[in-house]
Write a protein that holds these residues in place. Structure first.
Motif, PDB file in Angstrom:
ATOM      1  N   GLU A  61      52.879  43.396  42.240  1.00  0.00           N
ATOM      2  CA  GLU A  61      53.930  42.038  42.573  1.00  0.00           C
ATOM      3  C   GLU A  61      52.823  41.362  42.942  1.00  0.00           C
ATOM      4  O   GLU A  61      52.447  41.636  44.736  1.00  0.00           O
ATOM      5  N   VAL A  62      52.146  40.064  42.297  1.00  0.00           N
ATOM      6  CA  VAL A  62      51.550  39.784  43.227  1.00  0.00           C
ATOM      7  C   VAL A  62      51.503  37.998  42.852  1.00  0.00           C
ATOM      8  O   VAL A  62      53.061  37.695  41.981  1.00  0.00           O
ATOM      9  N   ASP A  63      52.033  36.712  43.876  1.00  0.00           N
ATOM     10  CA  ASP A  63      52.569  35.424  43.896  1.00  0.00           C
ATOM     11  C   ASP A  63      51.377  34.808  43.916  1.00  0.00           C
ATOM     12  O   ASP A  63      51.415  33.631  44.194  1.00  0.00           O
ATOM     13  N   ILE A  64      49.825  34.797  43.387  1.00  0.00           N
ATOM     14  CA  ILE A  64      48.494  33.975  43.621  1.00  0.00           C
ATOM     15  C   ILE A  64      48.389  33.936  41.597  1.00  0.00           C
ATOM     16  O   ILE A  64      48.771  35.290  40.688  1.00  0.00           O
ATOM     17  N   PRO A  65      47.441  33.101  41.679  1.00  0.00           N
ATOM     18  CA  PRO A  65      47.032  33.332  39.850  1.00  0.00           C
ATOM     19  C   PRO A  65      45.571  34.529  39.855  1.00  0.00           C
ATOM     20  O   PRO A  65      45.554  34.610  40.540  1.00  0.00           O
ATOM     21  N   ALA A  66      45.878  34.624  38.221  1.00  0.00           N
ATOM     22  CA  ALA A  66      44.633  36.065  37.847  1.00  0.00           C
ATOM     23  C   ALA A  66      43.602  35.337  38.881  1.00  0.00           C
ATOM     24  O   ALA A  66      42.892  36.065  38.917  1.00  0.00           O
ATOM     25  N   ARG A  67      43.413  34.350  38.576  1.00  0.00           N
ATOM     26  CA  ARG A  67      41.889  33.705  38.879  1.00  0.00           C
ATOM     27  C   ARG A  67      41.845  34.146  41.231  1.00  0.00           C
ATOM     28  O   ARG A  67      40.743  34.737  40.878  1.00  0.00           O
ATOM     29  N   LYS A  68      42.692  34.505  41.436  1.00  0.00           N
ATOM     30  CA  LYS A  68      42.834  34.442  42.921  1.00  0.00           C
ATOM     31  C   LYS A  68      42.472  36.051  43.256  1.00  0.00           C
ATOM     32  O   LYS A  68      42.104  35.878  43.629  1.00  0.00           O
ATOM     33  N   VAL A  69      43.216  36.686  42.102  1.00  0.00           N
ATOM     34  CA  VAL A  69      42.972  37.825  42.333  1.00  0.00           C
ATOM     35  C   VAL A  69      41.812  38.847  41.751  1.00  0.00           C
ATOM     36  O   VAL A  69      41.598  38.901  42.622  1.00  0.00           O
ATOM     37  N   LEU A  70      40.974  37.722  41.019  1.00  0.00           N
ATOM     38  CA  LEU A  70      39.759  37.916  40.525  1.00  0.00           C
ATOM     39  C   LEU A  70      38.890  38.315  42.194  1.00  0.00           C
ATOM     40  O   LEU A  70      38.649  39.063  42.273  1.00  0.00           O
ATOM     41  N   GLU A  71      39.179  37.182  42.206  1.00  0.00           N
ATOM     42  CA  GLU A  71      37.789  36.748  44.093  1.00  0.00           C
ATOM     43  C   GLU A  71      38.203  37.549  44.829  1.00  0.00           C
ATOM     44  O   GLU A  71      37.436  38.051  45.532  1.00  0.00           O
ATOM     45  N   MET A  72      39.647  37.679  44.271  1.00  0.00           N
ATOM     46  CA  MET A  72      39.795  38.554  45.903  1.00  0.00           C
ATOM     47  C   MET A  72      39.380  40.331  45.607  1.00  0.00           C
ATOM     48  O   MET A  72      39.029  40.953  46.611  1.00  0.00           O
ATOM     49  N   THR A  73      40.131  40.637  44.554  1.00  0.00           N
ATOM     50  CA  THR A  73      39.384  41.897  44.496  1.00  0.00           C
ATOM     51  C   THR A  73      37.919  41.909  44.328  1.00  0.00           C
ATOM     52  O   THR A  73      37.113  43.577  44.554  1.00  0.00           O
ATOM     53  N   MET A  74      36.959  40.709  44.030  1.00  0.00           N
ATOM     54  CA  MET A  74      35.483  41.385  44.020  1.00  0.00           C
ATOM     55  C   MET A  74      35.345  41.173  45.651  1.00  0.00           C
ATOM     56  O   MET A  74      34.366  41.343  45.941  1.00  0.00           O
ATOM     57  N   ASP A  75      35.543  40.630  46.603  1.00  0.00           N
ATOM     58  CA  ASP A  75      35.509  40.011  48.023  1.00  0.00           C
ATOM     59  C   ASP A  75      35.617  41.170  48.361  1.00  0.00           C
ATOM     60  O   ASP A  75      34.974  42.164  49.199  1.00  0.00           O
ATOM     61  N   ILE A  76      37.018  42.502  48.085  1.00  0.00           N
ATOM     62  CA  ILE A  76      37.637  43.717  48.784  1.00  0.00           C
ATOM     63  C   ILE A  76      36.173  44.750  47.581  1.00  0.00           C
ATOM     64  O   ILE A  76      35.669  45.641  49.100  1.00  0.00           O
TER      65      ILE A  76
END
Length: 163
Positions: A61-76
């Motif tokens: 469950e997220v409260d951020i947009p898909a683009r931000k999910v992408l940025e964060m997963t790529m950073d991880i």
């Protein structure tokens, strides 16, 4: 809140430690983990390697947009030692793919949701079917279970035991 399905994959290093670290980072930084499939050992898809992959689907469950999910997963991925190579299909420590973001259809140069090859890959469909067999693919208009039954991928996908 939005529901996101992510696929973890990797075939280099201590996979149990890598998956634990990735899951922890995703839960801390991206969203609350509300579901997870078993971990599956799978043959490489699209290239040859002696190292088998592990794959797992997480529901968040997220409260951020898909683009931000992408940025964060790529950073991880980057922080965990993922090196992106020219060849898209290669051995890797960790890969985190966004499979679904709610039932949205998103097409950007850097992000396509639903992931465009879900229906071709048993290593994605088997763990998804474990979690959400009745979920309808918003583009293909079939359930995950129907997609798995129609999938022609013959590569081995076996549940990892004793974790």
């Amino acid at each position: 809140m939005s529901k996101v399905y992510l696929l973890l994959g990797g075939n280099i290093g201590d996979k149990q430690q890598v998956f634990a670290q990735a899951t922890s980072s995703l839960g801390e930084r991206v969203g609350k983990i509300t579901g997870r499939s078993a971990i599956y050992e799978t043959e490489p898809w699209g290239f040859e390697s002696n190292d088998l992959f592990w794959n797992q689907v997480l529901e968040l469950e997220v409260d951020i947009p898909a683009r931000k999910v992408l940025e964060m997963t790529m950073d991880i991925e980057h922080q965990m030692g993922r090196i992106r190579k020219i060849n898209q299909y290669d051995s890797r420590v960790i890969d985190i793919d966004i499979l679904f973001y709610d039932d949205k259809i998103i097409e950007m140069p850097e992000l396509v949701i639903p992931h465009p090859r879900i229906q071709e890959r048993k290593f994605v469909l088997v763990p998804l079917d474990e979690l959400v067999p009745d979920m309808i693919h918003p583009v293909l208009h079939k359930s995950i279970h129907q997609l798995l039954e129609a999938c022609k991928d013959e590569l081995r996908v076996e549940r990892v035991k004793d974790l």
